[in-house]
Design a protein around this motif. Structure first.
Motif, PDB file in Angstrom:
ATOM      1  N   TYR A  68      15.586  78.107  34.763  1.00 54.22           N
ATOM      2  CA  TYR A  68      14.423  78.470  34.259  1.00 54.22           C
ATOM      3  C   TYR A  68      13.665  76.949  33.810  1.00 54.22           C
ATOM      4  O   TYR A  68      14.162  76.442  32.906  1.00 54.22           O
ATOM      5  CB  TYR A  68      14.267  79.622  33.450  1.00 54.22           C
ATOM      6  N   CYS A  69      12.437  76.719  34.300  1.00 58.92           N
ATOM      7  CA  CYS A  69      11.935  75.554  33.818  1.00 58.92           C
ATOM      8  C   CYS A  69      10.607  75.925  32.806  1.00 58.92           C
ATOM      9  O   CYS A  69       9.831  76.697  33.120  1.00 58.92           O
ATOM     10  CB  CYS A  69      11.435  74.885  34.995  1.00 58.92           C
ATOM     11  N   LEU A  70      10.786  75.269  31.689  1.00 58.22           N
ATOM     12  CA  LEU A  70       9.872  75.583  30.697  1.00 58.22           C
ATOM     13  C   LEU A  70       8.437  74.784  30.833  1.00 58.22           C
ATOM     14  O   LEU A  70       7.502  75.452  30.485  1.00 58.22           O
ATOM     15  CB  LEU A  70      10.331  75.231  29.187  1.00 58.22           C
ATOM     16  N   PHE A  71       8.372  73.894  31.780  1.00 54.09           N
ATOM     17  CA  PHE A  71       7.274  73.454  32.074  1.00 54.09           C
ATOM     18  C   PHE A  71       6.667  74.146  32.985  1.00 54.09           C
ATOM     19  O   PHE A  71       5.194  74.486  32.902  1.00 54.09           O
ATOM     20  CB  PHE A  71       7.516  71.904  32.732  1.00 54.09           C
ATOM     21  N   THR A  72       7.211  74.489  33.917  1.00 48.04           N
ATOM     22  CA  THR A  72       6.297  75.502  35.302  1.00 48.04           C
ATOM     23  C   THR A  72       6.367  76.948  34.766  1.00 48.04           C
ATOM     24  O   THR A  72       5.764  77.692  35.690  1.00 48.04           O
ATOM     25  CB  THR A  72       6.815  75.048  36.785  1.00 48.04           C
ATOM     26  N   LYS A  73       7.114  77.241  33.856  1.00 44.72           N
ATOM     27  CA  LYS A  73       7.464  78.724  33.633  1.00 44.72           C
ATOM     28  C   LYS A  73       7.921  79.401  34.960  1.00 44.72           C
ATOM     29  O   LYS A  73       7.644  80.604  35.119  1.00 44.72           O
ATOM     30  CB  LYS A  73       6.066  79.389  33.134  1.00 44.72           C
ATOM     31  N   ASP A  74       8.811  78.934  35.442  1.00 49.83           N
ATOM     32  CA  ASP A  74       9.404  79.474  36.794  1.00 49.83           C
ATOM     33  C   ASP A  74      10.619  78.779  36.952  1.00 49.83           C
ATOM     34  O   ASP A  74      11.041  78.081  36.327  1.00 49.83           O
ATOM     35  CB  ASP A  74       8.455  79.049  37.897  1.00 49.83           C
ATOM     36  N   PHE A  75      11.610  79.771  37.871  1.00 49.92           N
ATOM     37  CA  PHE A  75      12.908  79.472  38.182  1.00 49.92           C
ATOM     38  C   PHE A  75      12.863  78.171  39.235  1.00 49.92           C
ATOM     39  O   PHE A  75      12.160  78.272  40.135  1.00 49.92           O
ATOM     40  CB  PHE A  75      13.762  80.633  38.776  1.00 49.92           C
ATOM     41  N   TYR A  76      13.817  77.143  39.120  1.00 51.34           N
ATOM     42  CA  TYR A  76      13.784  75.929  39.984  1.00 51.34           C
ATOM     43  C   TYR A  76      15.011  75.693  40.254  1.00 51.34           C
ATOM     44  O   TYR A  76      15.806  75.476  39.255  1.00 51.34           O
ATOM     45  CB  TYR A  76      12.785  74.718  39.345  1.00 51.34           C
ATOM     46  N   GLU A  77      15.403  75.269  41.566  1.00 49.73           N
ATOM     47  CA  GLU A  77      16.829  74.628  41.766  1.00 49.73           C
ATOM     48  C   GLU A  77      16.578  72.942  41.874  1.00 49.73           C
ATOM     49  O   GLU A  77      15.489  72.698  42.491  1.00 49.73           O
ATOM     50  CB  GLU A  77      17.186  75.056  43.329  1.00 49.73           C
ATOM     51  N   SER A  78      17.386  72.181  41.217  1.00 53.65           N
ATOM     52  CA  SER A  78      17.263  71.046  41.588  1.00 53.65           C
ATOM     53  C   SER A  78      16.978  70.524  42.784  1.00 53.65           C
ATOM     54  O   SER A  78      17.655  70.929  43.625  1.00 53.65           O
ATOM     55  CB  SER A  78      18.480  70.237  40.543  1.00 53.65           C
ATOM     56  N   HIS A  79      16.267  69.349  42.926  1.00 58.43           N
ATOM     57  CA  HIS A  79      16.018  68.588  44.027  1.00 58.43           C
ATOM     58  C   HIS A  79      16.071  67.224  43.905  1.00 58.43           C
ATOM     59  O   HIS A  79      15.006  66.365  43.662  1.00 58.43           O
ATOM     60  CB  HIS A  79      14.737  68.977  44.450  1.00 58.43           C
TER      61      HIS A  79
ATOM     62  N   PRO B 110       9.919  67.129  36.069  1.00 53.65           N
ATOM     63  CA  PRO B 110       9.945  68.399  36.683  1.00 53.65           C
ATOM     64  C   PRO B 110      10.140  68.452  38.374  1.00 53.65           C
ATOM     65  O   PRO B 110      10.581  69.451  39.038  1.00 53.65           O
ATOM     66  CB  PRO B 110       8.531  68.852  36.264  1.00 53.65           C
ATOM     67  N   GLN B 111       9.823  67.156  38.993  1.00 52.41           N
ATOM     68  CA  GLN B 111       9.972  67.516  40.313  1.00 52.41           C
ATOM     69  C   GLN B 111      11.542  67.470  40.601  1.00 52.41           C
ATOM     70  O   GLN B 111      11.845  67.697  41.906  1.00 52.41           O
ATOM     71  CB  GLN B 111       9.236  66.388  40.895  1.00 52.41           C
ATOM     72  N   TYR B 112      12.359  66.906  39.670  1.00 54.83           N
ATOM     73  CA  TYR B 112      13.707  66.931  40.331  1.00 54.83           C
ATOM     74  C   TYR B 112      14.646  68.131  39.709  1.00 54.83           C
ATOM     75  O   TYR B 112      15.616  68.467  40.246  1.00 54.83           O
ATOM     76  CB  TYR B 112      14.209  65.437  39.553  1.00 54.83           C
ATOM     77  N   THR B 113      14.330  68.414  38.496  1.00 54.00           N
ATOM     78  CA  THR B 113      14.968  69.530  37.841  1.00 54.00           C
ATOM     79  C   THR B 113      13.992  70.194  37.038  1.00 54.00           C
ATOM     80  O   THR B 113      12.896  69.994  36.400  1.00 54.00           O
ATOM     81  CB  THR B 113      16.381  68.966  37.273  1.00 54.00           C
ATOM     82  N   ALA B 114      14.639  71.556  36.628  1.00 52.60           N
ATOM     83  CA  ALA B 114      14.080  72.383  35.468  1.00 52.60           C
ATOM     84  C   ALA B 114      14.141  71.649  34.193  1.00 52.60           C
ATOM     85  O   ALA B 114      15.291  71.225  34.058  1.00 52.60           O
ATOM     86  CB  ALA B 114      14.921  73.767  35.535  1.00 52.60           C
ATOM     87  N   ILE B 115      13.008  71.836  33.700  1.00 60.01           N
ATOM     88  CA  ILE B 115      13.072  71.448  31.967  1.00 60.01           C
ATOM     89  C   ILE B 115      13.389  72.500  31.254  1.00 60.01           C
ATOM     90  O   ILE B 115      12.827  73.445  31.162  1.00 60.01           O
ATOM     91  CB  ILE B 115      11.885  70.678  31.609  1.00 60.01           C
ATOM     92  N   THR B 116      14.787  72.609  30.741  1.00 61.34           N
ATOM     93  CA  THR B 116      15.212  73.774  30.148  1.00 61.34           C
ATOM     94  C   THR B 116      15.048  73.582  28.534  1.00 61.34           C
ATOM     95  O   THR B 116      15.160  74.503  28.090  1.00 61.34           O
ATOM     96  CB  THR B 116      16.830  73.766  30.667  1.00 61.34           C
ATOM     97  N   SER B 117      14.956  72.301  28.142  1.00 59.62           N
ATOM     98  CA  SER B 117      14.918  72.061  26.733  1.00 59.62           C
ATOM     99  C   SER B 117      14.476  70.705  26.355  1.00 59.62           C
ATOM    100  O   SER B 117      14.933  69.732  27.341  1.00 59.62           O
ATOM    101  CB  SER B 117      15.960  72.365  25.885  1.00 59.62           C
ATOM    102  N   PRO B 118      13.562  70.493  25.445  1.00 65.50           N
ATOM    103  CA  PRO B 118      13.299  69.111  25.057  1.00 65.50           C
ATOM    104  C   PRO B 118      14.559  68.354  24.651  1.00 65.50           C
ATOM    105  O   PRO B 118      15.152  68.602  23.642  1.00 65.50           O
ATOM    106  CB  PRO B 118      11.977  69.087  23.964  1.00 65.50           C
ATOM    107  N   ALA B 119      14.893  67.308  25.419  1.00 64.02           N
ATOM    108  CA  ALA B 119      16.044  66.507  24.983  1.00 64.02           C
ATOM    109  C   ALA B 119      15.617  65.762  23.519  1.00 64.02           C
ATOM    110  O   ALA B 119      14.658  65.329  23.427  1.00 64.02           O
ATOM    111  CB  ALA B 119      16.140  65.329  25.898  1.00 64.02           C
ATOM    112  N   ASN B 120      16.655  65.820  22.841  1.00 67.50           N
ATOM    113  CA  ASN B 120      16.711  65.205  21.495  1.00 67.50           C
ATOM    114  C   ASN B 120      17.963  64.356  21.081  1.00 67.50           C
ATOM    115  O   ASN B 120      18.830  64.898  20.390  1.00 67.50           O
ATOM    116  CB  ASN B 120      16.438  66.360  20.565  1.00 67.50           C
ATOM    117  N   HIS B 121      18.249  63.192  21.470  1.00 68.46           N
ATOM    118  CA  HIS B 121      19.345  62.571  21.430  1.00 68.46           C
ATOM    119  C   HIS B 121      19.088  61.211  20.536  1.00 68.46           C
ATOM    120  O   HIS B 121      17.901  60.820  20.376  1.00 68.46           O
ATOM    121  CB  HIS B 121      20.318  62.237  22.752  1.00 68.46           C
ATOM    122  N   ASP B 122      20.123  60.365  20.132  1.00 70.49           N
ATOM    123  CA  ASP B 122      19.881  59.126  19.256  1.00 70.49           C
ATOM    124  C   ASP B 122      19.436  58.136  20.160  1.00 70.49           C
ATOM    125  O   ASP B 122      18.312  57.453  19.785  1.00 70.49           O
ATOM    126  CB  ASP B 122      21.204  58.792  18.682  1.00 70.49           C
ATOM    127  N   VAL B 123      19.710  57.972  21.410  1.00 72.60           N
ATOM    128  CA  VAL B 123      19.189  56.832  22.272  1.00 72.60           C
ATOM    129  C   VAL B 123      18.850  57.554  23.725  1.00 72.60           C
ATOM    130  O   VAL B 123      19.960  57.973  24.316  1.00 72.60           O
ATOM    131  CB  VAL B 123      20.271  55.654  22.588  1.00 72.60           C
TER     132      VAL B 123
END
Lengths: 393, 393
Positions: B314-325, B199-212
């Motif tokens: 929109y970041c699901l973690f902070t429940k707020d809009f966030y621009e990537s840093h 969350p310090q770098y980017t909005a958490i938009t969904s939980p990642a769910n990939h093979d690796v």
């Protein structure tokens, strides 16, 4: 066999096993396949808080230990304690060598292969070691099918018509024998794996002084979980390439592990110099001597097995004669060429590593001598109970 | 530019640099070439002894953490805290994944390449990533000239006539952009490098769910010196092969580093849940926001440079809009195609990494945003003083 009986009675386990009373036949297999050095735990428990180390949240955040040094991730405290211990024990010349720290010596084997493989060759360089050789060498050399180096097997039968790299493990893993290079070609590069060149295993006859020497804390102090090894390297360019390998492979080595290793080595050196402390090497030497004595008694009382013998040598560290007491027993089954010793022992719930894994015969097995007391005692008991090859094998 | 001036005046350094008063021209080059995350030190200093961990001499001697688990060297405390943190932050699905711990994520990249390369192929599999790609990928793929895999460059121009492995770094290193696979061939295997999906770098938009999926503590908490990374892996056979790679490569991962990492992750999760603690991600997010604001102001006031822009999400973690840093600034020199931005900045004692290292143009550079305050302030000051390309370059 009273000595052995005594030992077994004194341990926490049930009395001597016979087919009638051995209830442990239903218990778990004793794993002596790897060299997990848990035997030394007893020393470290006794040492109390002398070896404690605490990390605060803000310690060691950076990738760097010292950006200006050749091995930029090596903690200076660890470097200092590695040098001090080698000087205290007298087992290696350190002052004109670069020190490269690794995540165990396995990583440093790969780093050394990387550094010693000619960069401009079309064909991978041959990597050899005399049989029986450490079972990891073929795997470590070949596992990513490197174009730099390839495993070429037994150094004794190797045709030296070109460049090669020879691993010299001394004392040898698996058989504990003191070794010299065997190929002696004019285009050879040598890696000395000296993991077991410590006073609990063998006499320190002179300080080793080779171009590339590998050591590991696992077999010296028993802290295998820390994954700390180090290379002593004479040539600056080789040291630089090994550092480069470490940089690409893992961007250095855990600072926590390095700083704890520094503390452990410091305590070991202290224990050799401070008469109020229990000397680590005297303690571990006496454990090894006792275990080997008991194992030899079991083996002598049994017609099936034979053990490697070792000469008595003068040890410059203890100023006394010492016979090698290796970290592994190299056991030979006397049941003929066809005997599968690993299989035989497995039937008796002793998990060992077959000689075939070391480029040798399957009538040999390597057995760890570094387990906890409980496991070592069960091992001896089960070994004693073996009457001969089971039918149908 | 008063905001920037204010920051510089408030820092411990001399006032704004001009050719006349900048005595720091004689001082050392500021190294922002690597992403050494020392910025987070201030948080860990403030946290006090909550994060302390002590090792006794007899802790963690064994190679094994849990010999019965697939990843036999993974400490269960670390596994537990990795799962907990991903659940607290919501950035990855962990419950149906195996966890493999590595000596940093670099080692896990190699383990993933090893596991995903077909064992029976004659030719090495092609490894690609879209430009600009993380500068270590080509080196990590090729450094021992593996016959299993070879670097095949930019994923965008890759001819997908066969099997391949694609690295997807999201947010991307070096440019911070959120990414998806680009090859989309039917024989592709994907490695998601999610080192910066915090969350310090980017909005958490969904939980990642990939093979690796690969993560590292270095970029999450700043503890780069610990060398702890982890992979979340869906397929059991891939997880087993990755574990095998770790076994051959380094016989596991330092227990000290794992247990300290477990403690650090525990404290971070606690800080997100306990209102009496300072939330680590809020703290680090506010540092990143401030640094990016100040950097953008310097860049806007200067006609030479341009910075990458990012959408508000929109970041699901902070429940707020966030621009990537992002952890790195991807700076473009506006001096034309021929401009060598790394060289220009080096002349002003700012050491960055050229775009050419990322498969991109040399008019771009990657600059670490994670240095200590002092270095970041000197960086801004020196950047501000640059008037344009020096003659003769």
């Amino acid at each position: 066999m009273s000595g052995i009986d005594g030992c077994l009675v004194n341990c926490s386990l049930a009395p001597r096993a016979t087919p009638e009373n051995d209830t442990r036949d239903t218990s778990a297999t004793i794993v002596l396949d790897n060299g997990d050095p848990t035997m030394y735990e007893s020393y470290w428990s006794k040492i109390g808080n002398k070896c404690d180390i605490t990390f605060n949240g803000d310690n060691s955040l950076s990738y760097f230990a010292n950006g200006k040094r050749l091995c930029w991730f090596l903690e200076s405290k660890l470097e200092e304690q590695i040098k001090r211990l080698h000087n205290v024990v007298g087992n290696a010349i350190v002052d004109d060598h670069y020190i490269i720290v690794g995540t165990g010596s396995s990583q440093l084997m790969q780093a050394a292969l990387y550094a010693l493989s000619p960069a401009d060759q079309l064909e991978p360089i041959s990597v050899v070691s005399a049989t029986p050789f450490y079972s990891a060498y073929p795997e470590v050399t070949n596992f990513v099918r490197s174009g730099l180096h390839k495993w070429a097997g037994d150094a004794i039968t190797f045709q030296k018509n070109g460049p090669y790299i020879e691993f010299i493990t001394s004392p040898n893993n698996p058989d504990g024998v003191i070794r010299e290079p065997v190929v002696n070609g004019d285009q050879g590069k040598l890696i000395y794996d000296l993991a077991y060149y410590w006073p609990q295993y063998t006499a320190i006859t002179s300080p080793a002084n080779h171009d590339v020497m590998l050591f590991t804390i696992s077999k010296c102090t028993g802290h295998a979980g820390s994954r700390i090894g180090w290379a002593l390297v004479k040539d600056k360019e080789v040291a630089r390439k090994m550092t480069k390998f470490m940089e690409i492979s893992t961007i250095g080595v855990s600072k926590e592990a390095q700083l704890r290793a520094a503390k452990i080595l410091e305590v070991i050196s202290d224990s050799c110099l401070d008469p109020k402390m229990e000397n680590f090497f005297e303690y571990s030497r006496s454990l090894m001597t006792d275990r080997w004595k008991r194992l030899r008694q079991v083996v002598m009382a049994n017609a099936i097995f034979v053990l490697q013998k070792y000469p008595l040598q003068y040890c410059l560290f203890t100023k006394d004669f010492y016979e090698s007491h290796p970290a592994f027993a190299w056991l030979i089954c006397n049941g003929g060429e066809e005997e599968d010793c690993e299989k035989l022992l497995k039937e008796h719930k002793i998990h060992t590593r077959s000689g075939s894994r070391f480029g040798s015969e399957s009538r040999n097995v390597r057995i760890s001598m570094l387990s906890r007391d409980e496991d070592f005692n069960i091992f001896l008991k089960r070994l004693m109970a073996i009457q001969g090859p089971t039918n149908g094998n």
